[in-house]
Structure formats: structure tokens, C-alpha cells
Enzyme design. Structure first.
Site, PDB file in Angstrom:
ATOM      1  N   HIS A 275       0.534  -3.798   6.609  1.00 23.67           N
ATOM      2  CA  HIS A 275       1.381  -2.612   6.635  1.00 23.67           C
ATOM      3  C   HIS A 275       2.191  -2.577   7.917  1.00 23.67           C
ATOM      4  O   HIS A 275       2.094  -3.473   8.752  1.00 23.67           O
ATOM      5  CB  HIS A 275       0.596  -1.326   6.420  1.00 23.67           C
ATOM      6  CG  HIS A 275      -0.697  -1.223   7.181  1.00 23.67           C
ATOM      7  ND1 HIS A 275      -0.761  -1.253   8.560  1.00 23.67           N
ATOM      8  CD2 HIS A 275      -1.968  -1.087   6.763  1.00 23.67           C
ATOM      9  CE1 HIS A 275      -2.014  -1.134   8.940  1.00 23.67           C
ATOM     10  NE2 HIS A 275      -2.769  -1.035   7.871  1.00 23.67           N
TER      11      HIS A 275
ATOM     12  N   CYS B 292      -6.383   2.235  12.593  1.00 18.81           N
ATOM     13  CA  CYS B 292      -7.136   2.522  11.361  1.00 18.81           C
ATOM     14  C   CYS B 292      -8.356   3.396  11.648  1.00 18.81           C
ATOM     15  O   CYS B 292      -8.892   4.036  10.744  1.00 18.81           O
ATOM     16  CB  CYS B 292      -7.615   1.235  10.708  1.00 18.81           C
ATOM     17  SG  CYS B 292      -6.311   0.125  10.165  1.00 18.81           S
TER      18      CYS B 292
ATOM     19  N   ARG C   5       0.796  -1.226   0.000  1.00 15.40           N
ATOM     20  CA  ARG C   5       0.000   0.000   0.000  1.00 15.40           C
ATOM     21  C   ARG C   5       0.831   1.279   0.000  1.00 15.40           C
ATOM     22  O   ARG C   5       0.274   2.367  -0.133  1.00 15.40           O
ATOM     23  CB  ARG C   5      -0.925   0.007   1.211  1.00 15.40           C
ATOM     24  CG  ARG C   5      -1.957  -1.094   1.148  1.00 15.40           C
ATOM     25  CD  ARG C   5      -2.858  -1.050   2.340  1.00 15.40           C
ATOM     26  NE  ARG C   5      -3.944  -2.001   2.183  1.00 15.40           N
ATOM     27  CZ  ARG C   5      -5.139  -1.840   2.698  1.00 15.40           C
ATOM     28  NH1 ARG C   5      -5.413  -0.778   3.401  1.00 15.40           N
ATOM     29  NH2 ARG C   5      -6.056  -2.745   2.526  1.00 15.40           N
TER      30      ARG C   5
END
Length: 189
Positions: free
Chosen positions: A76, A177, A48
Site C-alpha cells: 500500500h 500498521c 486493498r
């Protein structure tokens, strides 16, 4: 531009925050790959985030060192590490997580303390220093990662708040997130 992106841009504009937009269509930068330690940035190079995205971040934050870290496994960088307090990196115990930590240690002039948790996903936590509460750490629940919670409980100077991530993890989501932390003082009235 998505509705969520527009809403975030509007909220940041209302807070008089400086906004840098990535105009290079070849650049990718996922917030889950950006770890700010308070002293420097580590940027995970993953599916990403690419080198060009890291370069744009470095251009935006010229006062801070920016180092890249390969993310060999996981979604990630924050899939296996985050900040647990000033100078404290919370890191998973897997081989890829430990290799990434070693690279971060080699690239930095600063020596960080580390808190190693048995479960990589449990290393994704949210640290806040709140005026009336002091050191606060949002972390996974005992239902999710009981052994990792035992490690968090060693942080005696932190207010520990377990937060369930059972639903978000189904969509590769983690605690960080769902957060945007902004250090902004209220105007004096």
C-alpha cells in the site's frame, strides 16, 4: 464485525470521536493507503483500496482535498512513504515510490519538503509532536536499514527513536500498521 473492530469503535466512542462506517460493500479502504499531511489526504489505490473507498473518505472529510495515487508496487501507499513532520514527506528511493511522489506533488497546491531514504520500507515511520518532547520520529533500526537510519539522523530537530519491525515485516506489517494516533486533549480537572 470483528472483535478488534468492535474494540476500536468502543475506544473511539469513549473519546467522543466521530465515527464513519463504510456501508458500501464494494468499497475498500485500508489505513495503510491513507496519508494525511495535515493539509490534505493522499489515498493509494492498491490491492486493498479502491476508488469507491477514496470517495467515501472524501465525503467524510469534506474540509480537506483528497487525491488518489496509484500504488504500482508494494502492499500500500505507506509501504514507501509517510509523514516525517509538518510538511515533510519521507519517501523511498525506488522508481514506484518516486513516481507516486511526483503524482502527489502534481496534485497538491502545497509544496512539501521531502526526505528520501534508500529503503522503501524504512520510509514507513511515525511522526508525533509531543508537548514535552517536540518533534518525535519513530523509525526503523540500524539492524534493519542502516543506510536509511543515516538519512534520518540528518533530522537534527527531531527526537529519533528506532523501533524494530523485524517481526511485523514477516506479515507485511510496518510501524504505522501498529498505531492509531489521536490528537485529543485531556479534559481539565
Amino acid at each position: 464485525m470483528s472483535t478488534l473492530t468492535e474494540a476500536m469503535k468502543e475506544a473511539l466512542t469513549d473519546l467522543n470521536m466521530n465515527i464513519v462506517e463504510i456501508a458500501d460493500e464494494n468499497a475498500t479502504l485500508d489505513g495503510g493507503d491513507v496519508l494525511f499531511t495535515g493539509r490534505e489526504f493522499f489515498v493509494g489505490l492498491s490491492k486493498r483500496t479502491n476508488q469507491r473507498g477514496a470517495e467515501i473518505l472524501a465525503d467524510a472529510f469534506k474540509d480537506y482535498a483528497v487525491s488518489t495515487v496509484p500504488v504500482l508496487e508494494g502492499l500500500h501507499l505507506k509501504s514507501f512513504c509517510s509523514m516525517g513532520g509538518p510538511g515533510l514527506i519521507v519517501i523511498g528511493s525506488s522508481d514506484p515510490a518516486q513516481k507516486a511522489l511526483k503524482i502527489m506533488q502534481q496534485m497538491s497546491d502545497h509544496r512539501y519538503d521531502k526526505l528520501t531514504v534508500p529503503d522503501d520500507l524504512a520510509a514507513n515511520c511515525i511522526y508525533m509532536n509531543l508537548p514535552d518532547k517536540g518533534h518525535v520520529l519513530l523509525h526503523c533500526t540500524t539492524d534493519e536499514f542502516p543506510e536509511s537510519v543515516k538519512v534520518f539522523e540528518k533530522l537534527k530537530d527531531h527526537m529519533l527513536i528506532p523501533v524494530s519491525n523485524l517481526e511485523k515485516v514477516k506479515l507485511d506489517g510496518a510501524l504505522t500498521c501498529c498505531s492509531v494516533l489521536i490528537n485529543k486533549k485531556k479534559p481539565d480537572n
